[in-house]
Design a protein around this motif. Structure first.
Motif, PDB file in Angstrom:
ATOM      1  N   SER A   1      75.826  59.876  30.658  1.00  9.79           N
ATOM      2  CA  SER A   1      76.812  59.519  30.124  1.00  9.79           C
ATOM      3  C   SER A   1      78.038  60.796  29.306  1.00  9.79           C
ATOM      4  CB  SER A   1      76.655  59.048  28.375  1.00  9.79           C
ATOM      5  OG  SER A   1      78.028  58.254  27.600  1.00  9.79           O
ATOM      6  N   PRO A   2      78.998  60.752  29.729  1.00 11.90           N
ATOM      7  CA  PRO A   2      79.541  62.060  29.168  1.00 11.90           C
ATOM      8  C   PRO A   2      79.611  62.510  27.617  1.00 11.90           C
ATOM      9  CG  PRO A   2      80.877  60.664  31.027  1.00 11.90           C
ATOM     10  CD  PRO A   2      80.107  59.940  29.683  1.00 11.90           C
ATOM     11  N   ASP A   3      78.804  62.156  26.358  1.00 16.85           N
ATOM     12  CA  ASP A   3      78.477  62.626  25.305  1.00 16.85           C
ATOM     13  C   ASP A   3      78.160  63.359  24.550  1.00 16.85           C
ATOM     14  OD1 ASP A   3      76.826  60.377  25.210  1.00 16.85           O
ATOM     15  OD2 ASP A   3      78.025  58.819  24.482  1.00 16.85           O
ATOM     16  N   PHE A   4      77.119  63.772  25.602  1.00 15.85           N
ATOM     17  CA  PHE A   4      75.880  64.623  25.458  1.00 15.85           C
ATOM     18  C   PHE A   4      76.982  65.971  25.343  1.00 15.85           C
ATOM     19  CE2 PHE A   4      76.379  65.553  30.133  1.00 15.85           C
ATOM     20  CZ  PHE A   4      76.910  66.318  30.545  1.00 15.85           C
ATOM     21  N   ALA A   5      75.804  66.969  24.508  1.00 20.91           N
ATOM     22  CA  ALA A   5      76.255  68.234  23.722  1.00 20.91           C
ATOM     23  C   ALA A   5      75.810  69.449  25.117  1.00 20.91           C
ATOM     24  CB  ALA A   5      75.181  68.298  22.909  1.00 20.91           C
ATOM     25  N   PRO A   6      77.038  69.992  25.067  1.00 15.67           N
ATOM     26  CA  PRO A   6      77.212  70.827  26.380  1.00 15.67           C
ATOM     27  C   PRO A   6      75.843  71.051  25.921  1.00 15.67           C
ATOM     28  CG  PRO A   6      79.431  70.958  24.874  1.00 15.67           C
ATOM     29  CD  PRO A   6      78.013  70.295  24.390  1.00 15.67           C
ATOM     30  N   ASP A   7      74.701  71.684  24.926  1.00 16.23           N
ATOM     31  CA  ASP A   7      73.766  72.646  24.995  1.00 16.23           C
ATOM     32  C   ASP A   7      72.822  72.440  26.041  1.00 16.23           C
ATOM     33  OD1 ASP A   7      75.213  74.915  23.389  1.00 16.23           O
ATOM     34  OD2 ASP A   7      74.570  74.322  22.405  1.00 16.23           O
ATOM     35  N   HIS A   8      73.191  70.928  26.649  1.00 16.61           N
ATOM     36  CA  HIS A   8      71.774  70.303  26.819  1.00 16.61           C
ATOM     37  C   HIS A   8      71.921  69.627  28.680  1.00 16.61           C
ATOM     38  CE1 HIS A   8      70.827  67.904  22.677  1.00 16.61           C
ATOM     39  NE2 HIS A   8      70.254  69.197  22.443  1.00 16.61           N
ATOM     40  N   MET A   9      72.852  70.062  28.561  1.00 17.47           N
ATOM     41  CA  MET A   9      73.509  70.045  30.172  1.00 17.47           C
ATOM     42  C   MET A   9      72.475  70.660  31.330  1.00 17.47           C
ATOM     43  SD  MET A   9      76.728  71.593  32.604  1.00 17.47           S
ATOM     44  CE  MET A   9      77.869  70.743  31.367  1.00 17.47           C
ATOM     45  N   SER A  10      72.281  71.951  30.859  1.00 17.88           N
ATOM     46  CA  SER A  10      70.783  72.269  32.006  1.00 17.88           C
ATOM     47  C   SER A  10      69.362  70.734  31.729  1.00 17.88           C
ATOM     48  CB  SER A  10      70.586  73.545  31.103  1.00 17.88           C
ATOM     49  OG  SER A  10      70.123  73.769  30.053  1.00 17.88           O
ATOM     50  N   GLY A  11      69.367  70.668  30.941  1.00 21.57           N
ATOM     51  CA  GLY A  11      68.719  70.369  30.324  1.00 21.57           C
ATOM     52  C   GLY A  11      68.323  68.823  31.768  1.00 21.57           C
ATOM     53  N   TRP A  12      69.931  67.784  31.812  1.00 19.02           N
ATOM     54  CA  TRP A  12      69.610  66.971  32.868  1.00 19.02           C
ATOM     55  C   TRP A  12      69.104  67.222  33.489  1.00 19.02           C
ATOM     56  CZ3 TRP A  12      68.890  62.405  30.795  1.00 19.02           C
ATOM     57  CH2 TRP A  12      69.297  61.985  29.522  1.00 19.02           C
ATOM     58  N   PHE A  13      69.046  68.502  33.950  1.00 19.09           N
ATOM     59  CA  PHE A  13      69.593  69.003  35.136  1.00 19.09           C
ATOM     60  C   PHE A  13      67.678  69.020  35.646  1.00 19.09           C
ATOM     61  CE2 PHE A  13      73.618  70.029  35.795  1.00 19.09           C
ATOM     62  CZ  PHE A  13      74.045  69.730  36.981  1.00 19.09           C
ATOM     63  N   TYR A  14      67.545  69.526  34.535  1.00 19.34           N
ATOM     64  CA  TYR A  14      65.729  70.196  34.693  1.00 19.34           C
ATOM     65  C   TYR A  14      64.930  68.926  34.271  1.00 19.34           C
ATOM     66  CZ  TYR A  14      66.183  74.762  32.391  1.00 19.34           C
ATOM     67  OH  TYR A  14      66.638  75.426  32.145  1.00 19.34           O
ATOM     68  N   PHE A  15      65.403  67.708  33.769  1.00 23.87           N
ATOM     69  CA  PHE A  15      64.706  66.157  33.715  1.00 23.87           C
ATOM     70  C   PHE A  15      65.158  65.572  35.391  1.00 23.87           C
ATOM     71  CE2 PHE A  15      65.905  61.457  33.193  1.00 23.87           C
ATOM     72  CZ  PHE A  15      64.774  60.956  32.746  1.00 23.87           C
ATOM     73  N   ASN A  16      66.097  65.681  35.785  1.00 27.04           N
ATOM     74  CA  ASN A  16      66.282  64.832  37.624  1.00 27.04           C
ATOM     75  C   ASN A  16      64.998  65.378  38.560  1.00 27.04           C
ATOM     76  OD1 ASN A  16      67.914  63.815  39.249  1.00 27.04           O
ATOM     77  ND2 ASN A  16      68.413  65.363  40.180  1.00 27.04           N
ATOM     78  N   THR A  17      65.471  67.522  37.818  1.00 24.08           N
ATOM     79  CA  THR A  17      64.454  67.592  39.441  1.00 24.08           C
ATOM     80  C   THR A  17      63.103  67.009  38.700  1.00 24.08           C
ATOM     81  OG1 THR A  17      65.916  69.662  39.022  1.00 24.08           O
ATOM     82  CG2 THR A  17      62.863  69.921  39.562  1.00 24.08           C
ATOM     83  N   TRP A  18      62.131  66.853  37.210  1.00 23.25           N
ATOM     84  CA  TRP A  18      60.797  66.822  37.377  1.00 23.25           C
ATOM     85  C   TRP A  18      60.974  65.115  37.387  1.00 23.25           C
ATOM     86  CZ3 TRP A  18      59.306  62.264  34.025  1.00 23.25           C
ATOM     87  CH2 TRP A  18      58.482  62.108  33.535  1.00 23.25           C
TER      88      TRP A  18
END
Length: 248
Positions: free
Chosen positions: A8-25
């Protein structure tokens, strides 16, 4: 073909990299290919969903209704302790001390985050304000809503409470919260689509235990989530019913 994942596009910009880490995990632990695509707006994301281009989504509660009841998605997990509440905010120098102090013609800055906007409009009702007697302008992000307030381009703004809390202290000191919702049972959820539901049991086991894994803990921290907890069908239906009631 890889599965497609979005957030969902309402996440904080600071957490964008976190979602890529999550996807890799996820890919490493599920042993399958998953492509993460992030969208700039809710409308663009919904177009992709309706075109069958999404198999896994961290969805806002408003869109959960469409995903579950119309498209056959199922809830996997929800972020523990993270509720979706909305806040109504004014500039620090505003004369308004309560929602009831707001008057017809007030300039509203909001986003296309549907659940936050819906809850915000409900909280304006004590001032006898609705779409017919306010001036509304939509912005792409909560940061832009904040800028509109600070520049004097808006008198009042709607924020996801978490989105407001994650603004810098410098920005928050120049604004003031008039009221916050206290719904408590509305939250984002990780939903899996029909094409990926063969992985659902394994996916649920993985994400609800990742806070016990050293690498998983780091990924969760980068996303601003303490841990995921399992979400039942009954809990999903209750939340969707509540959202549907609010939007009538």
């Amino acid at each position: 073909m890889p599965f497609n994942f979005t957030v969902s596009p309402d996440f904080a910009p600071d957490h964008m990299s976190g979602w890529f880490y999550f996807n890799t995990w996820l890919q490493r632990n599920l042993g399958t290919d998953i492509h993460l695509e992030l969208f700039d707006s809710f409308d663009a994301q919904r177009d992709a969903i309706k075109a069958g281009q999404v198999d896994l989504i961290y969805a806002n509660p408003y869109d959960a209704s469409m995903l579950v009841r119309e498209l056959g998605f199922k809830a996997v997990a929800r972020p523990a302790g993270k509720k979706d509440e909305a806040v109504i905010v004014v500039p620090a120098n505003s004369q308004a001390e309560a929602v009831e102090d707001l008057e017809a013609g007030v300039r509203l800055a909001t986003t296309d985050d549907p659940d936050v906007h819906t809850i915000g409009m409900i909280m304006l009702e004590p001032a006898d304000l609705d779409a017919s007697n306010i001036s509304q302008k939509d912005y792409d992000t909560y940061i832009l809503v904040a800028k509109a307030l600070l520049r004097g381009e808006a008198d009042v703004g709607f924020f996801l409470k978490q989105g407001f809390d994650e603004l810098s202290d410098l920005i928050k000191k120049q604004m003031r919260v008039l009221v916050s919702s206290q719904i408590s049972v509305v939250h984002h959820a990780l939903l899996v689509g029909p094409q990926m539901q063969d992985c659902m049991a394994e996916l649920k086991a993985l994400v609800t235990q990742m806070h016990k894994d050293e690498k998983g803990i780091g990924v969760l921290e980068s996303m601003g989530i303490k841990e995921f907890e399992s979400m039942s069908t009954e809990q999903t239906e209750f939340m969707i019913d509540l959202i549907d009631t609010l939007t009538i």
